[in-house]
Design a protein around this motif. Sequence first.
Motif, PDB file in Angstrom:
ATOM      1  N   ARG A 172       5.242  14.676  -3.726  1.00  0.00           N
ATOM      2  CA  ARG A 172       5.205  13.652  -4.774  1.00  0.00           C
ATOM      3  C   ARG A 172       5.926  12.373  -4.357  1.00  0.00           C
ATOM      4  NH1 ARG A 172       5.876  16.000 -10.866  1.00  0.00           N
ATOM      5  NH2 ARG A 172       4.332  17.698 -10.768  1.00  0.00           N
ATOM      6  N   ALA A 173       7.013  12.535  -3.612  1.00  0.00           N
ATOM      7  CA  ALA A 173       7.808  11.376  -3.209  1.00  0.00           C
ATOM      8  C   ALA A 173       7.074  10.520  -2.187  1.00  0.00           C
ATOM      9  CB  ALA A 173       9.159  11.823  -2.657  1.00  0.00           C
ATOM     10  N   VAL A 174       6.439  11.166  -1.214  1.00  0.00           N
ATOM     11  CA  VAL A 174       5.810  10.427  -0.106  1.00  0.00           C
ATOM     12  C   VAL A 174       4.707   9.495  -0.614  1.00  0.00           C
ATOM     13  CG1 VAL A 174       4.340  10.709   1.926  1.00  0.00           C
ATOM     14  CG2 VAL A 174       6.443  12.021   1.731  1.00  0.00           C
ATOM     15  N   PHE A 200       1.095  15.677   7.827  1.00  0.00           N
ATOM     16  CA  PHE A 200       0.538  16.578   6.812  1.00  0.00           C
ATOM     17  C   PHE A 200      -0.370  15.785   5.882  1.00  0.00           C
ATOM     18  CE2 PHE A 200       4.408  14.977   4.816  1.00  0.00           C
ATOM     19  CZ  PHE A 200       4.066  14.805   3.486  1.00  0.00           C
ATOM     20  N   LYS A 201      -1.139  16.520   5.098  1.00  0.00           N
ATOM     21  CA  LYS A 201      -2.061  15.910   4.144  1.00  0.00           C
ATOM     22  C   LYS A 201      -1.484  16.070   2.746  1.00  0.00           C
ATOM     23  CE  LYS A 201      -7.016  15.703   3.130  1.00  0.00           C
ATOM     24  NZ  LYS A 201      -8.341  16.318   3.372  1.00  0.00           N
ATOM     25  N   THR A 202      -1.402  14.977   2.025  1.00  0.00           N
ATOM     26  CA  THR A 202      -0.804  15.023   0.688  1.00  0.00           C
ATOM     27  C   THR A 202      -1.698  15.786  -0.288  1.00  0.00           C
ATOM     28  OG1 THR A 202      -1.814  12.920   0.040  1.00  0.00           O
ATOM     29  CG2 THR A 202       0.377  12.824   1.048  1.00  0.00           C
ATOM     30  N   GLN A 247       0.818  -1.215   0.000  1.00  0.00           N
ATOM     31  CA  GLN A 247       0.000   0.000   0.000  1.00  0.00           C
ATOM     32  C   GLN A 247       0.854   1.268   0.000  1.00  0.00           C
ATOM     33  OE1 GLN A 247      -3.572   0.313   0.227  1.00  0.00           O
ATOM     34  NE2 GLN A 247      -3.586  -1.839  -0.349  1.00  0.00           N
ATOM     35  N   HIS A 248       0.359   2.295  -0.702  1.00  0.00           N
ATOM     36  CA  HIS A 248       0.966   3.625  -0.713  1.00  0.00           C
ATOM     37  C   HIS A 248      -0.105   4.647  -0.308  1.00  0.00           C
ATOM     38  CE1 HIS A 248       4.421   2.155  -3.093  1.00  0.00           C
ATOM     39  NE2 HIS A 248       3.531   1.430  -3.737  1.00  0.00           N
ATOM     40  N   PRO A 249       0.306   5.796   0.223  1.00  0.00           N
ATOM     41  CA  PRO A 249      -0.677   6.866   0.438  1.00  0.00           C
ATOM     42  C   PRO A 249      -1.240   7.339  -0.897  1.00  0.00           C
ATOM     43  CG  PRO A 249       1.402   7.326   1.577  1.00  0.00           C
ATOM     44  CD  PRO A 249       1.659   6.181   0.653  1.00  0.00           C
ATOM     45  N   ASN A 250      -2.480   7.812  -0.907  1.00  0.00           N
ATOM     46  CA  ASN A 250      -3.032   8.429  -2.113  1.00  0.00           C
ATOM     47  C   ASN A 250      -3.122   9.936  -1.906  1.00  0.00           C
ATOM     48  OD1 ASN A 250      -5.048   8.467  -0.225  1.00  0.00           O
ATOM     49  ND2 ASN A 250      -6.623   7.522  -1.507  1.00  0.00           N
ATOM     50  N   ASP A 251      -3.504  10.655  -2.968  1.00  0.00           N
ATOM     51  CA  ASP A 251      -3.706  12.099  -2.826  1.00  0.00           C
ATOM     52  C   ASP A 251      -4.805  12.349  -1.807  1.00  0.00           C
ATOM     53  OD1 ASP A 251      -1.776  12.679  -4.662  1.00  0.00           O
ATOM     54  OD2 ASP A 251      -3.158  12.974  -6.336  1.00  0.00           O
ATOM     55  N   GLY A 252      -4.526  13.215  -0.851  1.00  0.00           N
ATOM     56  CA  GLY A 252      -5.495  13.499   0.195  1.00  0.00           C
ATOM     57  C   GLY A 252      -5.306  12.656   1.443  1.00  0.00           C
ATOM     58  N   ALA A 253      -4.301  11.762   1.435  1.00  0.00           N
ATOM     59  CA  ALA A 253      -4.036  10.926   2.613  1.00  0.00           C
ATOM     60  C   ALA A 253      -3.378  11.763   3.711  1.00  0.00           C
ATOM     61  CB  ALA A 253      -3.132   9.757   2.235  1.00  0.00           C
ATOM     62  N   VAL A 254      -3.605  11.374   4.957  1.00  0.00           N
ATOM     63  CA  VAL A 254      -2.919  11.990   6.098  1.00  0.00           C
ATOM     64  C   VAL A 254      -1.716  11.112   6.424  1.00  0.00           C
ATOM     65  CG1 VAL A 254      -3.074  12.637   8.522  1.00  0.00           C
ATOM     66  CG2 VAL A 254      -5.031  13.007   7.011  1.00  0.00           C
ATOM     67  N   SER A 259       3.520   6.242   9.238  1.00  0.00           N
ATOM     68  CA  SER A 259       2.172   5.695   9.047  1.00  0.00           C
ATOM     69  C   SER A 259       1.410   6.594   8.091  1.00  0.00           C
ATOM     70  CB  SER A 259       1.425   5.591  10.377  1.00  0.00           C
ATOM     71  OG  SER A 259       1.197   6.887  10.922  1.00  0.00           O
ATOM     72  N   PHE A 260       0.280   6.105   7.617  1.00  0.00           N
ATOM     73  CA  PHE A 260      -0.595   6.950   6.792  1.00  0.00           C
ATOM     74  C   PHE A 260      -2.018   6.417   6.851  1.00  0.00           C
ATOM     75  CE2 PHE A 260       1.029   3.659   3.957  1.00  0.00           C
ATOM     76  CZ  PHE A 260      -0.100   3.228   3.266  1.00  0.00           C
TER      77      PHE A 260
END
Length: 556
Positions: free
Chosen positions: A321-323, A308-310, A273-280, A368-369
Amino acid sequence: MNDLPNDDYEPNPILKVGEEKEIDKQGLKKKLLKEGQGWENPEVGDQVEVHYTGTLLDGTKFDSSRHRGTPCKFKLGQGQVIKGWDQGIKTMKKGENAIFTIPPELAYGESGSPPTIPPNATLQFDVEQLSWTSVKDICKDGGIFKKILTEGEKWDNPRDRDEVLVKYEARLEDGTVVSKSDGVEFTVKDGYFCPALSKAVKTMKKGEKVLLTVKPQYAFGEKGRAASGDEGAVPPNATLDVELELVSWKTVTEIGDDKKILKKILKEGEGYQHPNDGAVVKVKLIGKLEDGTVFLKKGHDEEEPFEFKTDEEQVIEGLDRAVVTMKKGEVALVTIPPEYAFSSTESKQDLAPVPPNSTVYYEVELVSFEKEKKSWDMNNAEKIEAAGRYKEEGNALFKSGKYARASKRYEKAAKFVEYDSSFSEEEKKQSRALKVACNLNNAAYKLKLKDFKQAEKLCTKECESPLQEGSYIQLADLDFAELDIKKALEIDPDNRDVKLEYKTLKEKVKEFNKKDAKFYGNMFAKWSKLEHMESNKSGNQAMPKEEEPISIDSAA
């Protein structure tokens, strides 16, 4: 074909025990005595091990490995044995036993091999395939052969940008060591020692150990290499034997369409799993300049991880972009050029200022995310609420001149309410109002890019909306409609239909100006009022009563 000895020629025949067939254009025959195991055959470059007995056609035995008690070992297809062996043994499976009848052209020819083999002799070999070690021709030109000594882990291989850690020992054919290391790191594309190392590691797995046979073109060529320090001399045109172990590597990823942001993984993360746009996201950060100066440190020394929120511009774009490419627990070094960092202005950070036009380096640990909810995880009310929120964010971004980001928000908002089959009639009215507003607002951005086709597509989509009656001109902002028609006239000045449309437009402008010039002068204001009207019709006060209009004229 005229050059075939007969119709039975098969380059790799399937034989029954006791059956004999020709397997070569020059008359090489194979008779199967015992079937082998599995389905694999040795390949060119593989080191094979066989037992054999060689006889003349009259039965005279001239050679036998069985008699000596030592199997014969050689590299297949390298000219180390007669051609008939190279061509015949590559058709054998492990454990197979066969008799090969080899014509003079594929054996010792006109000269023979005195005193045991006379001139122009046809030979017979009883061959048993004992085993082989896979040897790969890495470059497919005979320049580097790779023999696997120890299998590696997993399935992936390093790529050009990756940083590998290897151990190696390079020797001349006489066994003289010319170079060795118990651990050296290098970027794959930059290479190390000789070109063969870079070529070889791209075919290896973590922990794999190999023996390379390196021809001069992938070693030091015609010039060779002089001795230097602990490194020995390599003579001109020397072939090298290199034992090579791929200990590990750090994956380097190029991020973005222009591939300017680089992420080097220092520690692998968990799962997929990766964070998506809008993830905390929660991260530990250390930001450094090129000279090593630390300008930022967050989440370390018993400090809570930085949150922060992506995709919200809460951090620099390169870090954002990297996170979203990272996994939980991953540690990475991110290299960010100025255009994705602090650009041409000086930035004051917690520990030190960042000079203008600086490339910056972040060591990032993704602690975490929490992903932003997808539309399929929401109920209808949540979808409408999310769409409204993203539309408002889009309007704010558009107003501040961040048109591309505004467009992304509009697209995202429209997707939340794209499928409304499960909506109630009241919810459908709200979702339609949102879709109309987002698509037409997005059309404003497309027009700024002079992407008239996309703008028209977005506007035409809304012409079919039950919210309004009439054509594109009645729905879209009149100023934009005029731009679109003028563009069409530039392309085809004599187009009668376009001219009529332009005439109609001017009449509409005149008519609408009489009624309410202010209302029709601004698309955002117009659709805000339409939303308000729809909200009042449905009696649902969840929609905003009034939205601050964004001046399209000033933004154009």
